[in-house]
Scaffold this motif. Structure first.
Motif, mmCIF file in Angstrom:
data_model
loop_
_atom_site.group_PDB
_atom_site.id
_atom_site.type_symbol
_atom_site.label_atom_id
_atom_site.label_comp_id
_atom_site.label_asym_id
_atom_site.label_seq_id
_atom_site.Cartn_x
_atom_site.Cartn_y
_atom_site.Cartn_z
ATOM 1 N N PHE A 108 1.018 6.811 3.871
ATOM 2 C CA PHE A 108 0.962 5.551 3.172
ATOM 3 C C PHE A 108 0.883 5.851 1.880
ATOM 4 C CE2 PHE A 108 -1.044 1.868 1.416
ATOM 5 C CZ PHE A 108 -0.071 0.884 1.665
ATOM 6 N N LEU A 109 -0.433 6.840 1.312
ATOM 7 C CA LEU A 109 -0.505 6.969 0.238
ATOM 8 C C LEU A 109 0.636 7.804 -0.502
ATOM 9 C CD1 LEU A 109 -4.417 7.999 0.496
ATOM 10 C CD2 LEU A 109 -3.518 5.875 -0.503
ATOM 11 N N VAL A 110 1.130 8.524 0.056
ATOM 12 C CA VAL A 110 2.225 9.545 -0.324
ATOM 13 C C VAL A 110 3.614 8.370 -0.797
ATOM 14 C CG1 VAL A 110 4.027 11.121 -0.207
ATOM 15 C CG2 VAL A 110 1.622 11.779 0.566
ATOM 16 N N PHE A 111 3.676 7.553 0.230
ATOM 17 C CA PHE A 111 4.900 6.464 0.250
ATOM 18 C C PHE A 111 4.508 5.548 -0.954
ATOM 19 C CE2 PHE A 111 6.449 2.446 1.075
ATOM 20 C CZ PHE A 111 7.958 2.843 1.113
ATOM 21 N N TRP A 112 3.051 5.119 -1.272
ATOM 22 C CA TRP A 112 2.909 4.372 -2.496
ATOM 23 C C TRP A 112 2.897 4.780 -3.559
ATOM 24 C CZ3 TRP A 112 1.737 -0.584 -2.931
ATOM 25 C CH2 TRP A 112 1.238 -0.913 -4.219
ATOM 26 N N VAL A 113 2.449 6.300 -3.811
ATOM 27 C CA VAL A 113 2.707 7.010 -5.102
ATOM 28 C C VAL A 113 4.264 6.984 -5.201
ATOM 29 C CG1 VAL A 113 2.120 9.165 -6.258
ATOM 30 C CG2 VAL A 113 0.532 8.050 -4.910
ATOM 31 N N VAL A 114 5.067 7.440 -4.405
ATOM 32 C CA VAL A 114 6.163 7.526 -4.652
ATOM 33 C C VAL A 114 7.060 6.173 -5.120
ATOM 34 C CG1 VAL A 114 8.497 8.170 -3.646
ATOM 35 C CG2 VAL A 114 6.487 9.659 -3.338
ATOM 36 N N MET A 115 6.616 5.260 -4.430
ATOM 37 C CA MET A 115 7.312 3.840 -4.491
ATOM 38 C C MET A 115 6.835 3.496 -6.107
ATOM 39 S SD MET A 115 9.389 3.242 -2.202
ATOM 40 C CE MET A 115 9.844 1.647 -2.549
ATOM 41 N N LYS A 116 5.573 3.767 -6.403
ATOM 42 C CA LYS A 116 5.247 3.470 -7.553
ATOM 43 C C LYS A 116 5.770 3.909 -8.663
ATOM 44 C CE LYS A 116 0.548 2.626 -9.908
ATOM 45 N NZ LYS A 116 1.297 2.951 -11.165
ATOM 46 N N ARG A 117 6.041 5.240 -8.567
ATOM 47 C CA ARG A 117 6.566 6.003 -9.681
ATOM 48 C C ARG A 117 8.257 5.478 -9.705
ATOM 49 N NH1 ARG A 117 4.181 11.847 -9.775
ATOM 50 N NH2 ARG A 117 2.157 11.151 -10.439
ATOM 51 N N LEU A 118 8.823 5.503 -8.238
ATOM 52 C CA LEU A 118 10.261 5.333 -8.596
ATOM 53 C C LEU A 118 10.630 3.661 -8.387
ATOM 54 C CD1 LEU A 118 11.465 7.856 -5.668
ATOM 55 C CD2 LEU A 118 11.551 8.081 -8.150
ATOM 56 N N LEU A 119 9.900 2.863 -7.935
ATOM 57 C CA LEU A 119 10.347 1.460 -7.926
ATOM 58 C C LEU A 119 9.471 0.594 -8.884
ATOM 59 C CD1 LEU A 119 12.268 -0.395 -6.757
ATOM 60 C CD2 LEU A 119 10.939 -0.580 -4.821
ATOM 61 N N PHE A 120 8.201 0.588 -8.373
ATOM 62 C CA PHE A 120 7.198 -0.314 -8.859
ATOM 63 C C PHE A 120 7.218 -0.383 -10.533
ATOM 64 C CE2 PHE A 120 4.972 -0.232 -4.800
ATOM 65 C CZ PHE A 120 5.946 -0.997 -4.209
ATOM 66 N N ASP A 121 6.967 0.794 -10.810
ATOM 67 C CA ASP A 121 6.533 0.976 -12.396
ATOM 68 C C ASP A 121 7.855 0.573 -13.231
ATOM 69 O OD1 ASP A 121 4.051 1.601 -12.089
ATOM 70 O OD2 ASP A 121 4.308 3.664 -12.366
ATOM 71 N N PRO A 122 8.961 1.076 -12.851
ATOM 72 C CA PRO A 122 10.306 0.670 -13.552
ATOM 73 C C PRO A 122 10.560 -0.910 -13.688
ATOM 74 C CG PRO A 122 10.692 2.673 -12.162
ATOM 75 C CD PRO A 122 9.408 2.238 -11.788
#
Length: 143
Positions: free
Chosen positions: A17-31
């Protein structure tokens, strides 16, 4: 059944979940967050521009209305002046016509008086001739 101490699959799920969250944050949430912020900034800018344009349009409308009001007042003043001049000219024309009519009437009266005097003189002359002719016929001899 639920076991109280978490087993290794729970720790794997937390790490996943943490890895998924970090990846999603960088790839989706921040942009997406960046895009939303930029959109909000542009929206504020457009709104500010729209308000400025609206204010400018309102100011222009006020100036236009004031200019139209001034032009109407000037046109009314000019129309009133033209009306006064036309009335004065009308009075002058009527007075000239009245004087010309009075002159024509006076000339006509003089002409009628001359013709009446000439006619009266002719009538008196004919009356004398007729009286002499009647007297000669009554007396029987020329008078």
């Amino acid at each position: 059944m639920i076991s109280l101490p978490p087993d290794s699959s729970f720790l794997f799920q937390v790490v996943a979940f943490l890895v998924f969250w970090v990846v999603m944050k960088r790839l989706l949430f921040d942009p997406v967050q960046t895009l939303l912020e930029e959109r909000e900034k542009r929206g504020r800018g457009v709104r500010a521009l729209a308000e400025a344009v609206s204010q400018e349009a309102a100011d222009l409308e006020k100036r236009t209305e004031a200019a139209l009001r001034a032009a109407r007042e000037e046109a009314l003043r000019e129309a009133e002046e033209i009306r006064r001049l036309a009335e004065a000219e009308e009075r002058a024309i009527i007075e000239r016509a009245r004087l010309q009519a009075a002159e024509l009437v006076a000339k006509a009266r003089e002409e009628v008086a001359r013709e009446a005097a000439a006619a009266l003189s002719l009538v008196e002359h004919r009356a004398r001739e007729l009286a002499a002719s009647v007297a000669a016929a009554v007396i029987g001899r020329p008078v």
